[in-house]
Design an enzyme around this catalytic site. Structure first.
Site, PDB file in Angstrom:
ATOM      1  N   SER A 405       0.815  -1.215   0.000  1.00 33.26           N
ATOM      2  CA  SER A 405       0.000   0.000   0.000  1.00 33.26           C
ATOM      3  C   SER A 405       0.849   1.266   0.000  1.00 33.26           C
ATOM      4  O   SER A 405       0.305   2.341  -0.211  1.00 33.26           O
ATOM      5  CB  SER A 405      -0.965   0.029   1.180  1.00 33.26           C
ATOM      6  OG  SER A 405      -0.625  -0.874   2.164  1.00 33.26           O
ATOM      7  N   GLU A 438      -6.126  -0.219  -7.078  1.00 34.15           N
ATOM      8  CA  GLU A 438      -5.133   0.678  -7.683  1.00 34.15           C
ATOM      9  C   GLU A 438      -4.153  -0.181  -8.480  1.00 34.15           C
ATOM     10  O   GLU A 438      -3.543  -1.097  -7.919  1.00 34.15           O
ATOM     11  CB  GLU A 438      -4.371   1.453  -6.603  1.00 34.15           C
ATOM     12  CG  GLU A 438      -5.109   2.684  -6.110  1.00 34.15           C
ATOM     13  CD  GLU A 438      -4.300   3.467  -5.077  1.00 34.15           C
ATOM     14  OE1 GLU A 438      -4.190   4.694  -5.216  1.00 34.15           O
ATOM     15  OE2 GLU A 438      -3.778   2.849  -4.134  1.00 34.15           O
TER      16      GLU A 438
END
Ligand code: CAA
Length: 698
Positions: A405, A438
């Site tokens: 992340s 993403e």
């Protein structure tokens, strides 16, 4: 006649065929074509008119692209009234999706037939408006007030069988829409069936509209269109049809002029544009059948669950047989949820857990995988070891993905001899539920690997956003900035509870401190420790009160206490009494005299921080377009959909005013409030973020 409506004569029946791909939206040409078609049928002495759609669907609604532009006559209400008032017998034959204005046209025809797979609905509230062509007046007359309120305030689509039960359609028949429509119309003519204008039906019985209005308003968390639609349905019970239509129009126009309508329509188109990347045009994704997942914690198990549900086979790698079994237990738990909700049946459940899923403890098991995603501990050294091993065992051409992340995907890719095959696929927890993915493109990632990332996202039902490499990519980088703005406000005098409430009133699903408790306070703690170890900029304001909570073992919901106390369960949060003393001690230590914050200032500062960082993310090319940021915040961070996303909100709020505020706060804290160059440029040129979206689409 316009080309948008085809005209054909079969005996006594005039056939009007909508031909406006891709969804037969009721744009100007279609409306004109319908008016002309009805007139021609009457002039030519036809006895009946059949209306159906070519291609995938009957009319899927008004043409949303026309919203906000000057209206062009004939408007849809006029078209619907004209159809209903025709002395001929008018019949609709529906397939695909008869939505919004599409269903309103159907309700103004005298009889309706549909194929079994057809779906109908009035989804206007999801676009910030209400059915504006008689839907709120006709549907309650046909289906009753209760069903009409349900369909209109939720915008949900229903299947043909449910629509038949509600009286919205008269018959279901398998076959081509033209053929079943013709047969039905002939049958009606043979029976001398009467015209059946819904406007002449009796007004429906009222319900307690005030109570419905209030409960819908509460459910909408600030979204006004569903509650406004309740008032329009109420008019159907209280006013004669023509008066009710007038009331519907007034309420429709009120909503048409709101920022919420603009926000929701921006969300509608951006959601579709986000995965359309010019650089991927004509690029074929690589094969995707078998995937590997490394690490079976909450995230890995969630990714594996999503992959299994999409029909992929999954090999899950863990450190020990016990850990692998525990991961399987988590996956089974997730799939049980899908079973309960009717997404899969018991036989599917068995196949997915016993056949499609393989457990492994040896990297060799991943040698045939088309794509491997690691979801191991968020530490660079651990990730590097994983990628060295993957490089050694994976077949040539396999896509190697990291679910990091925050960490640098280039550095991870450099551990392999095939950096072109390495990509970031950042899922959000729980990964089988959250919609955002993403797709993080590193310096050397090959285009077909990017295309494979998007193909995987599509297969898993995700909204995939392209992101470049930086600390936190798009979403977490922006989150870290607006969270910091909240922390600063706490040091200066606001409380976490006031901030959460102000932002929940703004429309966020949860305030930032409630979110932190849900995600686990240890996550933010680890990030803060890492950033401090890397060296904070000496100009940055720092605070330690949140660390103290963690040091005392309070990690949020999972330990029962964080900013809130969850003694009575996860849904009933009350402020943790230990928190304010920690904050007050820190203020005293830093020599800060606390001041009052209004809710308005809280929202303004929080949003300005979000917008400023978003503008930096777009300016640096980490996000390609403002809409990529908007969709990231909408689908991953609980941003209220009816505000369209932070950059749409900024456009509507006015960029010059926001920049003025940022500049004035920069006088107190020049480091944090340094204006984004892109924001300054847009203001100087008198342009908006949406102008950039439009340029990118051109
Ligand atoms: N107007 C204009 N364009 C539309 C449209 C509409 N009503 N509905 C869909 N489109 C466009 C999409 O933007 C997309 O365009 P691109 O290919 O350029 O991206 C294209 O049609 C195909 O749409 P999808 O990718 O969504 O295709 P799908 O097959 O997955 O879904 C659908 C089809 C279920 C119809 C879906 O598009 C949808 O839900 N559309 C909106 C339906 C709707 O809300 N209708 C109500 C409109 S408001 C109204 O009618 C007001 C009134 O009362 C007067």
């Amino acid at each position: 006649m316009t080309d948008a409506i085809g005209y054909e004569r079969i005996g006594d029946i005039a056939v009007l065929k909508a031909q406006n791909p891709p969804v037969n939206a009721l744009g100007y040409d279609v409306r004109v074509g319908l008016m002309e078609g009805i007139a021609r049928a009457e002039d030519e002495g036809a006895k009946a008119v059949l209306i159906y759609g070519e291609g995938n669907t009957y009319f899927a609604g008004a043409d949303i692209r026309e919203f906000g532009q000057p209206p062009k006559s004939p408007g849809l209400p006029e078209v619907c009234d004209r159809i209903e008032a025709s002395p001929l017998l008018v019949v609709s034959s529906m397939h695909g999706t008869a939505l919004g204005g599409g269903l309103e046209v159907a309700l103004s025809t005298h009889y309706r037939i549909a194929v079994p797979t057809a779906r109908v609905g009035l989804p206007e509230v999801l676009l910030g408006i209400l059915p504006g062509a008689g839907g709120t007046q006709r549907l309650p007359r046909v289906a009753g007030v209760e069903a009409a309120l349900d369909l209109i305030t939720t915008g949900r689509h229903i299947r043909a069988d449910e629509a038949l039960k509600l009286g919205i359609i008269d018959r279901i028949e398998d076959g081509a829409p033209r053929e079943i429509g013709l047969a039905y119309t002939k049958e009606l003519l043979d029976q001398n069936a009467p015209r059946r204008p819904v406007s002449e039906m009796e007004a429906p019985e009222p319900v307690d509209f005030d109570a419905v209005h209030d409960s819908v308003l509460k459910k909408g968390r600030g979204q006004i269109s569903p509650a406004t639609a309740v008032r329009a349905v109420q008019a159907a019970t209280e006013l004669p049809f023509a008066e009710g239509m007038k009331r519907e129009r007034e309420l429709f126009m009120e909503l048409m002029n709101t920022d919420q309508r603009q926000g929701l329509i921006h969300a509608f188109f951006s959601e579709r544009a986000v995965s359309k990347l010019p650089e991927l045009k004509g690029v074929e994704p690589r094969r995707l059948a078998a995937i590997g997942v490394i690490g079976g914690g909450t995230m890995g198990a969630g990714i594996a669950t999503a992959a299994l549900l999409s029909g992929l086979t999954v090999t899950l790698l863990e450190m020990s047989p016990e850990a692998a079994e525990a991961a399987k237990g988590r996956i089974k738990g997730n799939l049980q949820g899908a079973l309960k909700r009717g997404k899969i049946d018991q036989a599917n459940f068995e196949t997915l857990t016993e056949k499609s899923l393989t457990l492994a403890t040896d990297y060799d098991a991943l040698k045939d995988a088309d794509l491997v995603i690691e979801a191991v501990f968020e530490e660079m050294d651990v990730k590097k070891k994983v990628f060295t091993q993957l490089d050694a065992v994976c077949k040539p051409g396999a896509v190697l993905a990291t679910n990091t992340s925050y960490l640098d995907v280039n550095e991870i890719a450099a551990m392999t001899k095939r950096p072109q095959d390495v990509i970031g696929l950042h899922f959000f927890s729980p990964a089988h539920v959250m919609k955002l993915l993403e797709v993080v493109v590193a310096d050397e990632t090959a285009p077909d690997v990017v295309a494979t990332g998007f193909a995987l996202g599509k297969r898993l039902g995700k909204i995939s956003v392209r992101a470049g490499v930086c600390d936190g990519f798009i979403g977490n980088r922006i989150l870290s900035t607006y969270r910091t703005a909240a922390d600063h406000m706490i040091l200066d005098g606001a409380s976490p509870y006031q901030i959460d409430k102000a932002l929940e009133d703004f429309g966020f699903a949860m305030g930032p401190f409630a979110v932190a408790d849900l995600a686990g306070l240890d996550i933010g703690w680890a990030v803060r420790k890492r950033k401090r170890a890397e060296g904070l900029d000496p100009r940055a304001r720092d605070s330690a009160y949140a660390d103290k909570l963690c040091e005392d073992g309070h990690f949020g919901q999972k330990t029962g206490k964080g900013y809130y106390d969850y003694a009575a369960g996860p849904r009933s949060r009350v402020p943790n009494p230990d928190v304010m003393p920690l904050i007050e001690a820190e203020r005293a230590e830093q020599g800060i005299t606390p001041r009052e914050f209004t809710d308005e200032e809280i929202v303004r500062r929080y949003m300005a921080a979000m917008v400023n960082e978003s503008a930096k993310v777009v300016g640096e090319g980490i996000a390609r377009r403002p809409l990529d940021v908007d969709m990231t915040l909408l689908f991953g961070y609980g941003f209220p959909r009816y505000r369209g996303g932070p950059l749409k909100w900024a456009d509507l709020e006015g960029l010059p005013g926001l920049l003025d505020d940022i500049r004035s706060w920069a006088k107190e804290d020049p480091y944090f409030w340094e204006p984004a160059p892109l924001l300054e440029k847009l203001v100087a040129e008198g342009r908006t973020f949406d102008d950039l979206n439009k340029e990118a689409a051109a």
